[in-house]
Scaffold this motif. Structure first.
Motif, PDB file in Angstrom:
ATOM      1  N   GLN A 159       2.697  -1.902   5.909  1.00  0.00           N
ATOM      2  CA  GLN A 159       2.587  -1.468   4.760  1.00  0.00           C
ATOM      3  C   GLN A 159       2.235  -2.462   3.580  1.00  0.00           C
ATOM      4  N   LEU A 160       2.729  -3.696   3.791  1.00  0.00           N
ATOM      5  CA  LEU A 160       2.390  -4.611   2.821  1.00  0.00           C
ATOM      6  C   LEU A 160       1.152  -4.888   2.733  1.00  0.00           C
ATOM      7  N   ASP A 161       0.302  -5.114   3.910  1.00  0.00           N
ATOM      8  CA  ASP A 161      -0.853  -5.417   4.154  1.00  0.00           C
ATOM      9  C   ASP A 161      -1.899  -4.425   3.545  1.00  0.00           C
ATOM     10  N   ALA A 162      -1.388  -3.308   4.057  1.00  0.00           N
ATOM     11  CA  ALA A 162      -2.235  -2.166   3.133  1.00  0.00           C
ATOM     12  C   ALA A 162      -2.276  -2.135   1.707  1.00  0.00           C
ATOM     13  N   LEU A 163      -1.113  -2.536   1.036  1.00  0.00           N
ATOM     14  CA  LEU A 163      -0.927  -2.467  -0.577  1.00  0.00           C
ATOM     15  C   LEU A 163      -1.711  -3.754  -0.885  1.00  0.00           C
ATOM     16  N   LEU A 164      -1.567  -5.098  -0.162  1.00  0.00           N
ATOM     17  CA  LEU A 164      -2.442  -6.187  -0.747  1.00  0.00           C
ATOM     18  C   LEU A 164      -4.006  -6.127  -0.711  1.00  0.00           C
ATOM     19  N   THR A 165      -4.299  -5.307   0.334  1.00  0.00           N
ATOM     20  CA  THR A 165      -5.943  -4.795   0.716  1.00  0.00           C
ATOM     21  C   THR A 165      -6.402  -4.179  -0.593  1.00  0.00           C
ATOM     22  N   ALA A 166      -5.722  -3.500  -1.359  1.00  0.00           N
ATOM     23  CA  ALA A 166      -5.971  -2.859  -2.625  1.00  0.00           C
ATOM     24  C   ALA A 166      -6.016  -3.502  -3.833  1.00  0.00           C
ATOM     25  N   ILE A 167      -5.386  -4.626  -3.980  1.00  0.00           N
ATOM     26  CA  ILE A 167      -4.950  -5.275  -5.013  1.00  0.00           C
ATOM     27  C   ILE A 167      -5.933  -6.402  -5.537  1.00  0.00           C
ATOM     28  N   GLU A 168      -6.483  -6.394  -6.629  1.00  0.00           N
ATOM     29  CA  GLU A 168      -7.354  -7.372  -7.006  1.00  0.00           C
ATOM     30  C   GLU A 168      -6.681  -8.650  -7.635  1.00  0.00           C
ATOM     31  N   VAL A 169      -7.007  -9.806  -7.309  1.00  0.00           N
ATOM     32  CA  VAL A 169      -6.347 -11.130  -7.882  1.00  0.00           C
ATOM     33  C   VAL A 169      -6.108 -10.779  -9.421  1.00  0.00           C
ATOM     34  N   GLY A 170      -7.183 -10.638  -9.902  1.00  0.00           N
ATOM     35  CA  GLY A 170      -7.154 -10.443 -11.462  1.00  0.00           C
ATOM     36  C   GLY A 170      -5.922  -9.550 -12.188  1.00  0.00           C
ATOM     37  N   GLU A 171      -5.718  -8.360 -11.344  1.00  0.00           N
ATOM     38  CA  GLU A 171      -4.858  -7.541 -11.579  1.00  0.00           C
ATOM     39  C   GLU A 171      -3.467  -7.998 -11.919  1.00  0.00           C
TER      40      GLU A 171
END
Length: 78
Positions: free
Chosen positions: A38-50
């Motif tokens: 689940q964490l991998d799926a969440l991190l896939t969608a988060i841009e560094v700049g966010e």
């Protein structure tokens, strides 16, 4: 109000970002309690700049791969 828990300050900021943006967390995110898939799926969608306090520092270094998961930023902080 949202709360994020992480092993270090930067991970707590990431957890807080997830708590704010993902309604299923009801404003509270503990990175240690999230299954790795689940964490991998969440991190896939988060841009560094966010991520507040993280993106402005790291985003210029990751122009090509701007997502946390692709850059392995999470793994390097744990």
């Amino acid at each position: 109000m949202c709360v994020g828990f992480g092993a270090i300050k930067t991970l707590a900021k990431l957890a807080n970002h997830i708590a704010k943006k993902q309604p299923e967390f009801n404003g509270v995110c503990d990175l240690a309690a999230i299954p790795s898939s689940q964490l991998d799926a969440l991190l896939t969608a988060i841009e560094v700049g966010e991520v507040w306090g993280v993106g402005t520092k790291y985003q210029p270094a990751f122009k090509c791969n701007r997502y946390l998961y692709q850059n392995r930023i999470y793994q390097s902080l744990t």
